[in-house]
Scaffold this motif. Sequence first.
Motif, PDB file in Angstrom:
ATOM      1  N   THR A  26      33.353  48.894  37.313  1.00 25.23           N
ATOM      2  CA  THR A  26      32.551  49.889  38.025  1.00 25.23           C
ATOM      3  C   THR A  26      33.202  51.263  38.089  1.00 25.23           C
ATOM      4  O   THR A  26      32.528  52.238  38.389  1.00 25.23           O
ATOM      5  N   GLY A  27      34.499  51.336  37.853  1.00 29.08           N
ATOM      6  CA  GLY A  27      35.204  52.606  37.952  1.00 29.08           C
ATOM      7  C   GLY A  27      35.539  52.984  39.382  1.00 29.08           C
ATOM      8  O   GLY A  27      36.106  54.047  39.638  1.00 29.08           O
ATOM      9  N   GLU A  37      43.542  44.156  34.862  1.00 37.34           N
ATOM     10  CA  GLU A  37      42.621  43.038  35.025  1.00 37.34           C
ATOM     11  C   GLU A  37      41.903  43.048  36.375  1.00 37.34           C
ATOM     12  O   GLU A  37      41.107  42.152  36.649  1.00 37.34           O
ATOM     13  N   LEU A  38      42.153  44.036  37.211  1.00 39.52           N
ATOM     14  CA  LEU A  38      41.564  44.067  38.544  1.00 39.52           C
ATOM     15  C   LEU A  38      40.114  44.509  38.503  1.00 39.52           C
ATOM     16  O   LEU A  38      39.741  45.400  37.757  1.00 39.52           O
ATOM     17  N   ILE A  39      39.297  43.858  39.338  1.00 35.01           N
ATOM     18  CA  ILE A  39      37.910  44.278  39.519  1.00 35.01           C
ATOM     19  C   ILE A  39      37.630  44.313  41.016  1.00 35.01           C
ATOM     20  O   ILE A  39      38.299  43.646  41.804  1.00 35.01           O
ATOM     21  N   SER A  40      36.646  45.073  41.398  1.00 31.03           N
ATOM     22  CA  SER A  40      36.285  45.175  42.809  1.00 31.03           C
ATOM     23  C   SER A  40      35.514  43.928  43.244  1.00 31.03           C
ATOM     24  O   SER A  40      35.048  43.136  42.426  1.00 31.03           O
ATOM     25  N   VAL A  41      35.359  43.775  44.540  1.00 31.03           N
ATOM     26  CA  VAL A  41      34.614  42.642  45.077  1.00 31.03           C
ATOM     27  C   VAL A  41      33.161  42.701  44.621  1.00 31.03           C
ATOM     28  O   VAL A  41      32.571  41.687  44.239  1.00 31.03           O
ATOM     29  N   ILE A  66      51.532  53.134  49.057  1.00 34.07           N
ATOM     30  CA  ILE A  66      50.125  52.906  48.753  1.00 34.07           C
ATOM     31  C   ILE A  66      49.949  52.925  47.237  1.00 34.07           C
ATOM     32  O   ILE A  66      50.416  53.833  46.555  1.00 34.07           O
ATOM     33  N   PHE A  67      49.264  51.915  46.731  1.00 32.60           N
ATOM     34  CA  PHE A  67      48.962  51.827  45.306  1.00 32.60           C
ATOM     35  C   PHE A  67      47.461  52.001  45.127  1.00 32.60           C
ATOM     36  O   PHE A  67      46.665  51.406  45.845  1.00 32.60           O
ATOM     37  N   ARG A  68      47.077  52.822  44.173  1.00 36.05           N
ATOM     38  CA  ARG A  68      45.663  53.061  43.884  1.00 36.05           C
ATOM     39  C   ARG A  68      45.320  52.456  42.531  1.00 36.05           C
ATOM     40  O   ARG A  68      46.034  52.633  41.559  1.00 36.05           O
ATOM     41  N   TYR A  69      44.191  51.742  42.518  1.00 40.18           N
ATOM     42  CA  TYR A  69      43.744  51.085  41.302  1.00 40.18           C
ATOM     43  C   TYR A  69      42.272  51.371  41.077  1.00 40.18           C
ATOM     44  O   TYR A  69      41.524  51.607  42.013  1.00 40.18           O
ATOM     45  N   ASP A  70      41.855  51.328  39.829  1.00 39.67           N
ATOM     46  CA  ASP A  70      40.456  51.517  39.458  1.00 39.67           C
ATOM     47  C   ASP A  70      39.884  50.197  38.970  1.00 39.67           C
ATOM     48  O   ASP A  70      40.535  49.473  38.220  1.00 39.67           O
ATOM     49  N   CYS A  71      38.654  49.914  39.375  1.00 35.85           N
ATOM     50  CA  CYS A  71      37.956  48.729  38.900  1.00 35.85           C
ATOM     51  C   CYS A  71      37.625  48.960  37.432  1.00 35.85           C
ATOM     52  O   CYS A  71      37.115  50.020  37.055  1.00 35.85           O
ATOM     53  N   THR A  72      37.905  47.980  36.595  1.00 36.49           N
ATOM     54  CA  THR A  72      37.671  48.137  35.163  1.00 36.49           C
ATOM     55  C   THR A  72      36.192  48.095  34.807  1.00 36.49           C
ATOM     56  O   THR A  72      35.813  48.580  33.742  1.00 36.49           O
TER      57      THR A  72
END
Length: 62
Positions: free
Chosen positions: A17-18, A32-36, A9-15
């Motif tokens: 919204t956090g 560079e990832l952002i949430s939907v 499992i990989f956990r990432y933070d939206c740049t």
Amino acid sequence: MARKKKKEIFRYDCTLTGETYKTTKKAKNPEELISVAAYYELNPENDDRPEHIIKDIEESKE
């Protein structure tokens, strides 16, 4: 009995919204990832979600 493979499992933070989210695939560019939700805020013209979902999201913000 067959064993199940453990998925990493990989956990990432939206740049923007956090918001933290998880996935089973490693991202090539995690910075560079952002949430939907952030994507639709940046691109409202591309928002193709059904009206009832958009209404529920707006109500939950209040």
